[in-house]
Design an enzyme around this catalytic site. Structure first.
Site, PDB file in Angstrom:
ATOM      1  CE  LYS A   1     -10.599  -4.820   2.862  1.00  0.00           C
ATOM      2  NZ  LYS A   1      -9.576  -4.190   2.087  1.00  0.00           N
ATOM      3  CG  ASN A  40     -10.595  -3.453   6.956  1.00  0.00           C
ATOM      4  OD1 ASN A  40      -9.743  -2.620   7.248  1.00  0.00           O
ATOM      5  ND2 ASN A  40     -10.499  -4.724   7.309  1.00  0.00           N
ATOM      6  CG  ASP A  92      -1.744  -7.485  -0.624  1.00  0.00           C
ATOM      7  OD1 ASP A  92      -1.434  -7.492   0.584  1.00  0.00           O
ATOM      8  OD2 ASP A  92      -2.280  -6.517  -1.185  1.00  0.00           O
ATOM      9  NE  ARG A 107      -4.881  -9.492  -0.885  1.00  0.00           N
ATOM     10  CZ  ARG A 107      -5.425  -9.369  -2.099  1.00  0.00           C
ATOM     11  NH1 ARG A 107      -5.772 -10.443  -2.770  1.00  0.00           N
ATOM     12  NH2 ARG A 107      -5.631  -8.192  -2.644  1.00  0.00           N
TER      13      ARG A 107
END
Ligand SMILES: Nc1ncnc2c1ncn2[C@@H]1O[C@H](COP(=O)(O)OP(=O)(O)OP(=O)(O)O)[C@@H](O)[C@H]1O
Ligand SMILES: Nc1ccn([C@H]2C[C@H](O)[C@@H](COP(=O)(O)O)O2)c(=O)n1
Length: 671
Positions: A432, A95, A326, A401
């Site tokens: 990730k 991803n 982010d 996140r």
């Protein structure tokens, strides 16, 4: 790294210490691609080691690029000089958007120029993340790109040869993701026999990420000419040339969790975040300004930030987050701790990230009791009032996140009202970009000792306590206390010092000053690895002997309590539930018949290459049982509120499931 179904966090109270950030994801994957495409060898230090860089490295290897890790942890990449040695490859990119977009551009251009057939694919969510704007721009240049699934989304096939049209400016949209422009900037130098012009359509978002791209291209010898944020020219004759050695700065988006942690909980001394500082390249470092606007006190150093709590409660803010997409997620969780609402705008890109982050954030914040409003590109979070707080199981949507920023909710003052602050589902998704996120967090946070859950597993020797403890702790992400090892180490150290096991005062004094530490499943006394020596049967008998001495037990009491650390502890021994953690929420007394235990110990010793004799083992084990049960100080007896588990005919797996079932019954979130 935690590979568990869920992680339960106790209410957290404070934070202190120093951490080193993992390498920046954005810089790491850009550097890997540039190093692979460039002429010459590049040595990269502090590269991020996580899922997103692992898929990039795998893809580069599949494309014929050689790389290796050096003894100091750095990575050396042998540049391909812009020519792929393989003409076919099928690459899985998980991803990782930072791998998918630039590799799509690189392979489309190289296939067009040199011929070839390459496929790029990812996880199902990657196949829902749009790439049409980049594909359209590359098709406009003449590249042959085939949609293998839904048009405009990966997977893609990139074929060649094809004739490239570089006379006209290539147009790309900049208002959905800046990664499309980055992908073109990183890869068009491969075909820049003439000036190549890129024109951006729409208002370019995430400009700081483009600044990273331009700065890294500069390090590789390509000086892109920029006119405002609309037109970029890659000069004719540009070539990617390795600068030799490069360092990746710490990940600024990852820093946001610790900047928030400092702002929320560093009340005594600042929390020091190493790896980024005043000259950071990444735009997300500006998250620190947003945190400061909410009340954090931040000291900017050259290569670190020192953060502490300033204004309290925090102040709600209104912020256009287009430059820090982010890191801005962290602000949404900080907003719970403010005294007025926080409104985050310019976050439309959240909708096409690892998950629809606006929807996910709103849903999960509401589970905690917060009032949240959302729009196409904005989110408003209201402070979480005392009467509204609810403990909740937070769904993380396979989004690193989400897991990282929601862990901060465990610091909410109201979380202390329940024994369990919150549950993070699938915490392993942090792999990730930050595989050790939770371990790093746990090293920095504090909790009231009584809030940290303890499971006690007591029982006679060879009943399987150690095995059960390890497995249960692994499933819960908790720490382990193998208290028998402390008595064994005392016996071992006493014998090495020539002290008789019956000399209570001297053995106790030795126990008080034991320089023991545990690391990577091994036990060290000073610097000596004593793990195997501890398991000798003779030392087990010595441990039983010294454990009968009240002064020795008292000497080891504090040391055992110090193992109670966030997020929780599974403790194995003889008196965990009766003497050391009498208020533990779950106590298990594990037994098995003496014959079964002797048989297990026999097999265990033989498998480790020790000689053993069944009759002798049974005799020693019964003698040890007698000594442990009949001693005056903390004898081996079940705690009154212990669950009894006889595993004579129960497998290890079944025993683990039984204990986890008992544990789940005690939790706010039964399985
Ligand atoms: N339920 C079980 N069935 C069969 N074998 C088991 C079971 N539980 C543990 N064992 C095996 O028994 C042996 C002893 O287990 P373990 O070392 O965990 O016991 P222990 O109670 O911690 O011993 P000690 O107190 O002496 O350290 C190991 O080889 C382990 O794999
Ligand atoms: N909490 C504890 C742990 C251990 N002991 C003693 C008794 C045992 O015979 C000896 C070795 O323990 P093991 O490694 O076999 O679990 O240490 C104790 O008294 N209290």
């Amino acid at each position: 790294m935690l590979k568990i179904a869920h992680l339960d966090l106790p209410p957290l109270q404070g934070a202190a210490g120093t951490l080193r950030l993992p390498g920046s994801k954005s810089i790491s994957n850009r550097l890997l691609l540039l190093a692979a495409l460039a002429e010459g060898e590049t040595r990269i230090e502090h590269l991020l080691e996580a899922d997103d860089t692992a898929v990039m490295l795998d893809a580069l290897r599949a494309l014929g690029c050689a790389w290796h890790r050096n003894a100091d942890g750095s990575l050396t990449v042998q540049g391909l000089g812009g020519h792929l040695p393989v003409s076919q490859a099928d690459c899985f990119l998980g991803n990782a958007g930072t791998a998918m977009r630039p590799l799509a551009a690189a392979l489309a251009l190289l296939a067009a120029r040199d011929g070839g057939h390459y496929v790029l694919r990812g996880v199902p969510r990657m196949h829902e993340r749009p790439i049409r704007d980049l594909v359209d721009a590359l098709r406009e240049l003449g590249c042959r790109i085939e949609d293998l699934g839904q048009p405009g989304y990966p997977p893609l096939a990139l074929r060649g040869p094809a004739s490239l049209q570089l006379n006209q400016p290539v147009r790309v949209r900049g208002d959905v993701s800046s990664q499309f422009l980055t992908a073109l900037l990183l890869t068009l130098p491969l075909v820049a026999q003439q000036d190549v012009v890129i024109e951006v359509e729409g208002e370019l978002i995430s400009k700081p990420y483009i600044e990273i791209t331009l700065a890294l291209l500069d390090r590789f010898g390509v000086r892109v000419q920029r006119e405002a944020w609309r037109r970029f020219t890659i000069p004719a004759g540009s070539r990617l040339r390795s600068p030799g050695r490069l360092q990746v700065e710490g990940d600024a988006s990852a820093a946001s969790y610790f900047i928030a942690l400092g702002a929320l909980a560093a009340t005594e001394a600042p929390l020091v975040i190493e790896g980024i500082g005043r000259n950071a390249l990444q735009g997300d470092v500006r998250f620190a300004d947003a945190a400061a606007a909410m009340g954090a006190q931040i000291e900017w150093r050259d290569h670190a930030l020192a953060v502490r709590r300033g204004r309290w409660p925090l102040r709600g803010i209104e912020l256009d987050c287009v430059a820090i997409p982010d890191a801005a997620m962290t602000l949404a969780v900080m907003a719970l701790f403010a005294d007025s609402p926080t409104r985050l705008t310019g976050i439309a890109s959240w909708r096409v990230k690892e998950t629809d982050r606006i929807a996910a954030m709103a849903t999960e914040l509401r589970k905690l009791g917060a009032t949240v409003q959302e729009g196409a590109d904005w989110l408003e979070v209201h402070p979480l009032r005392a009467e509204d707080w609810r403990t909740a199981a937070i769904h993380t949507y396979d989004d690193h996140r989400m897991a990282m920023c929601f862990s901060l909710a465990a610091l909410h003052p109201l979380a202390g009202a329940t024994p369990q602050a919150l549950r993070i589902l699938d915490p392993g998704c942090v792999a990730k970009t930050f595989p050790d996120y939770f371990e790093t967090l746990f090293d920095l946070v504090q909790a009231r000792s009584e809030d940290i859950p303890v499971l006690c597993i007591d029982g006679p020797t060879a009943s399987g306590k150690g095995t059960l403890t390890e497995r249960v702790a692994e499933r819960l992400g908790y720490h382990v206390l193998e208290s028998g090892a402390l008595y064994r180490a005392t016996a071992l150290a006493a014998r090495a010092a020539g002290i008789a096991w019956t000399d209570e005062a001297r053995v106790a004094s030795m126990a008080r000053s034991l320089a023991l530490h545990f690391s990577g499943g091994r036990c060290y006394l000073e610097d000596e690895d004593i793990t195997d020596a501890l398991r000798a049967e003779e030392i087990g008998l010595g441990a039983s002997a010294v454990a009968a001495l009240p002064a020795v037990r008292a000497a080891l009491h504090e040391l055992q309590l110090s193992f109670r650390r966030v997020p929780g502890l599974v403790a194995d021994g003889r008196d965990m539930g009766t003497a050391i953690f009498p208020a533990a929420p779950l106590k298990v007394f594990l037994t098995a018949s003496a014959e079964k235990r002797a048989e297990r110990r026999y097999k265990q010793l033989i498998s480790k290459g020790f000689s053993a004799n069944m009759e002798g083992l049974l005799r020693d084990l019964e003698a040890r049982d007698l000594q442990d049960k009949t001693r005056s100080s903390s004898p081996l007896v079940p705690a009154q509120d212990a669950f009894l588990l006889d595993n004579s005919d129960l497998s290890i797996d079944a025993s683990v499931e039984q204990v986890l079932q008992w544990w789940a019954q005690k939790q706010a979130f039964p399985a």
